[in-house]
Design an enzyme around this catalytic site. Structure first.
Site, PDB file in Angstrom:
ATOM      1  N   LYS A  80       0.849  -1.201   0.000  1.00 38.91           N
ATOM      2  CA  LYS A  80       0.000   0.000   0.000  1.00 38.91           C
ATOM      3  C   LYS A  80       0.882   1.247   0.000  1.00 38.91           C
ATOM      4  O   LYS A  80       1.894   1.296   0.713  1.00 38.91           O
ATOM      5  CB  LYS A  80      -0.901  -0.033   1.243  1.00 38.91           C
ATOM      6  CG  LYS A  80      -1.969   1.049   1.291  1.00 38.91           C
ATOM      7  CD  LYS A  80      -2.855   0.874   2.527  1.00 38.91           C
ATOM      8  CE  LYS A  80      -3.917   1.938   2.640  1.00 38.91           C
ATOM      9  NZ  LYS A  80      -4.712   1.803   3.889  1.00 38.91           N
ATOM     10  N   SER A 155      -9.607   2.085   2.913  1.00 43.19           N
ATOM     11  CA  SER A 155      -8.771   2.806   1.993  1.00 43.19           C
ATOM     12  C   SER A 155      -7.832   1.919   1.164  1.00 43.19           C
ATOM     13  O   SER A 155      -7.370   2.328   0.103  1.00 43.19           O
ATOM     14  CB  SER A 155      -7.919   3.838   2.750  1.00 43.19           C
ATOM     15  OG  SER A 155      -7.075   3.197   3.692  1.00 43.19           O
ATOM     16  N   SER A 179      -9.539  -0.302   7.144  1.00 46.36           N
ATOM     17  CA  SER A 179      -9.007  -0.250   5.773  1.00 46.36           C
ATOM     18  C   SER A 179      -8.275  -1.491   5.290  1.00 46.36           C
ATOM     19  O   SER A 179      -7.909  -1.562   4.118  1.00 46.36           O
ATOM     20  CB  SER A 179      -8.086   0.954   5.616  1.00 46.36           C
ATOM     21  OG  SER A 179      -8.873   2.105   5.540  1.00 46.36           O
TER      22      SER A 179
HETATM   23  N1  GLN Z   1     -12.820   4.262   6.299  1.00 47.25           N
HETATM   24  C1  GLN Z   1     -12.254   4.772   7.520  1.00 47.25           C
HETATM   25  C2  GLN Z   1     -11.913   6.242   7.340  1.00 47.25           C
HETATM   26  O1  GLN Z   1     -12.253   6.780   6.361  1.00 47.25           O
HETATM   27  C3  GLN Z   1     -11.062   3.969   7.930  1.00 47.25           C
HETATM   28  C4  GLN Z   1      -9.847   4.257   7.144  1.00 47.25           C
HETATM   29  C5  GLN Z   1      -8.659   3.425   7.521  1.00 47.25           C
HETATM   30  O2  GLN Z   1      -8.771   2.383   8.190  1.00 47.25           O
HETATM   31  N2  GLN Z   1      -7.516   3.891   7.116  1.00 47.25           N
HETATM   32  O3  GLN Z   1     -11.327   6.853   8.165  1.00 47.25           O
END
Ligand code: GLN
Length: 491
Positions: A80, A155, A179
């Site tokens: 990532k 994400s 994410s």
């Molecule tokens: N979807 C969540 C957010 O927008 C979690 C994101 C993540 O785990 N990086 O913050």
């Protein structure tokens, strides 16, 4: 299409170790696959063809020299774009870091290299890891290999889509609120969020430092455990790293694969199995619970009354920490600089750089966080959210006095069409309704494919006590031994 891309990481490592294939051959097969499908999937932001082939050659040379290779040597892995990679572009999905080549490797990437894995490249993500669909990437969305018109989660949608599209057998994600697990669920792959502090944050571009947790993604539970073992463990460069060895996640995955859960007590979270989840998701989850019971697990219902406040608490804590962390992107030290024509003040250049470099969701979070931390509001918002965090931790502690692990669906809904939830931020935030409590508590959580709903993958989440990561692998592997793995329609 080479058959090599269909193999698990365990199988690839075995073939490379025996000399039945070479790391170069395996790497080339994956690079060819990326070239064939990634214009449609867009899992990658950067493919490091030369670096990957060079790393693969080194593994083959070491083998030829009779050196003992690690359990994942020669296996390609996609990383990532939130983790720094020495000399290899690292953008965090943001324009503000476009063109930045970090001068150092993150600890996770360093450990991947030391283990002889082959880094294929960097995967697409929501900007600064804020989002649940990868649509907030400044470089365009990633497409779900199950249906290219749908989101791959976020994400870390790029890391999950790369697995489902057979572009990589392993990938790395980061999980602040879900994410790793949510993209795993909606792409039919496995994603594990380790115990907070169980994997190093050194070189992980910070979003919310008290929640950020890098972790493994794979197509099988055993592969995820092997990757977890390689990247995990104490790192003196991260002040919140836990000075203890990684729990025996590989042993636990192997034990689970025998399909015997006798003596294991699992708690179904009452609050996450009622309204709020799609009927198809609940149906697949319920069938899996029955399957786990047949394997010998004792199943009980457990109420965690404060979990319903997790989402609002998270959306104060995470933006607060992000508003502080993202202050370092000032147009001076890294990446983009706009308007530096010799006539503008530092403040003007900073403001123009941030205006151009940050996307709408990142700006929204910075504003929420700055407001929540401002004097006069600190106690009402940030302070209150921290109290809720304590209550959620108490729910977990009380639950783990009764059961070995908690289970729930990973997400309330399956992969949604691209564009369906971008108009209303709250609709996007709901994707992490079931994953966020674990982050606030700091324990480990895994998503394992458990079935399909209308032809789209559904994930089951296993949550365990802090530093009991092995338990979740055992349960996940046991479920996998009966439901199997899930393959999307051919691309
Ligand atoms: N979807 C969540 C957010 O927008 C979690 C994101 C993540 O785990 N990086 O913050």
């Amino acid at each position: 299409m080479s058959e090599l891309i269909k193999l698990t990481a365990t199988e690839i490592a075995g073939l490379v170790a025996k000399g039945e294939t070479s790391a170069v051959e395996v790497t080339q097969a994956h690079l060819d696959r990326i070239a064939a499908v990634d214009d449609r999937v867009h899992a990658f932001l950067h493919v490091d063809t030369e670096g990957a082939l060079a790393a693969a050659r080194r593994v083959d040379e070491r083998r030829a020299a009779g050196e003992e290779l690690g359990p994942l040597a020669g296996v390609p892995v996609a990383v990532k774009d939130v983790l720094t990679t020495k000399g290899v572009p690292t953008t965090v999905g943001s324009k503000i870091l476009e063109g930045w080549r970090p001068p150092y490797d993150s600890t996770i990437v360093q450990r991947l290299r030391d283990a002889g894995t082959v880094m294929l490249g960097k995967t697409n993500m929501d900007e600064f890891a804020m989002g649940s669909s990868t649509e907030y990437s400044a470089y365009g969305p990633t497409h779900n290999p199950w249906d290219l018109d749908r989101i791959p989660g976020g994400s870390g949608g790029g890391s999950a889509a790369a697995l489902a599209a057979y572009e990589a057998p392993l990938s790395i994600g980061s999980d602040t609120g879900g994410s790793i697990r949510q993209p795993g669920a909606v792409t039919g792959t496995v994603g594990a969020k380790p115990t907070y502090g169980g994997t190093s944050r050194y070189g992980l571009v910070a979003f919310s430092s008290s929640l950020d947790t890098p972790g493994p993604c794979a197509r099988t539970v055993l592969d995820a455990a092997l990757l977890h073992q390689v990247i995990g463990g104490h790192d003196p460069r991260d002040s919140t790293s836990i000075p203890q060895p990684v729990p025996d996640v590989v042993g636990a995955a192997k034990l689970g694969a025998t399909g015997d859960l006798t003596g294991v007590k699992l708690g179904v979270v009452t609050e996450f199995t009622g309204e709020g989840a799609e009927p198809g998701v609940l149906a697949a989850f319920r069938e899996s619970v029955d399957a786990l019971a047949k394997l010998g697990a004792e199943i009980v219902e457990v109420s965690c009354p404060h979990f319903r406040y997790a989402l609002p608490a998270y959306y104060l804590i995470a933006p607060s920490e992000c508003s502080s962390n993202l202050a370092r992107f000032d147009g001076v030290r890294f990446g983009l600089r706009v308007g530096d024509d010799g006539n503008r003040s530092l403040e003007e250049v900073m403001s123009l750089t941030r205006e151009a470099g940050f996307g709408a969701e990142v700006k929204r979070r910075i504003m929420i966080g700055t407001y929540a931390l401002s004097s006069g509001y600190y106690d009402a918002y940030y302070g209150q959210a921290q109290k809720v965090r304590t209550l959620i931790t108490r729910d977990f502690t009380a639950a783990f006095e009764q059961v070995d692990a908690l289970i729930s669906p990973t997400t309330p809904f399956v992969a949604f069409p691209i564009g369906a939830r971008t108009a209303d931020p709250y609709q996007m935030y709901l994707a992490d309704l079931f994953t966020i409590p674990t982050n606030l508590y700091g324990g480990p959580g895994i998503s394992v494919p458990c079935g399909l709903s209308d032809g789209l993958p559904v994930g089951l989440q296993v949550m365990a006590p802090t530093m009991a990561d092995d338990r979740m692998y055992r349960v996940a592997a046991a479920l996998e031994s009966v439901v199997g793995t899930f393959t999307p329609p051919a691309l």
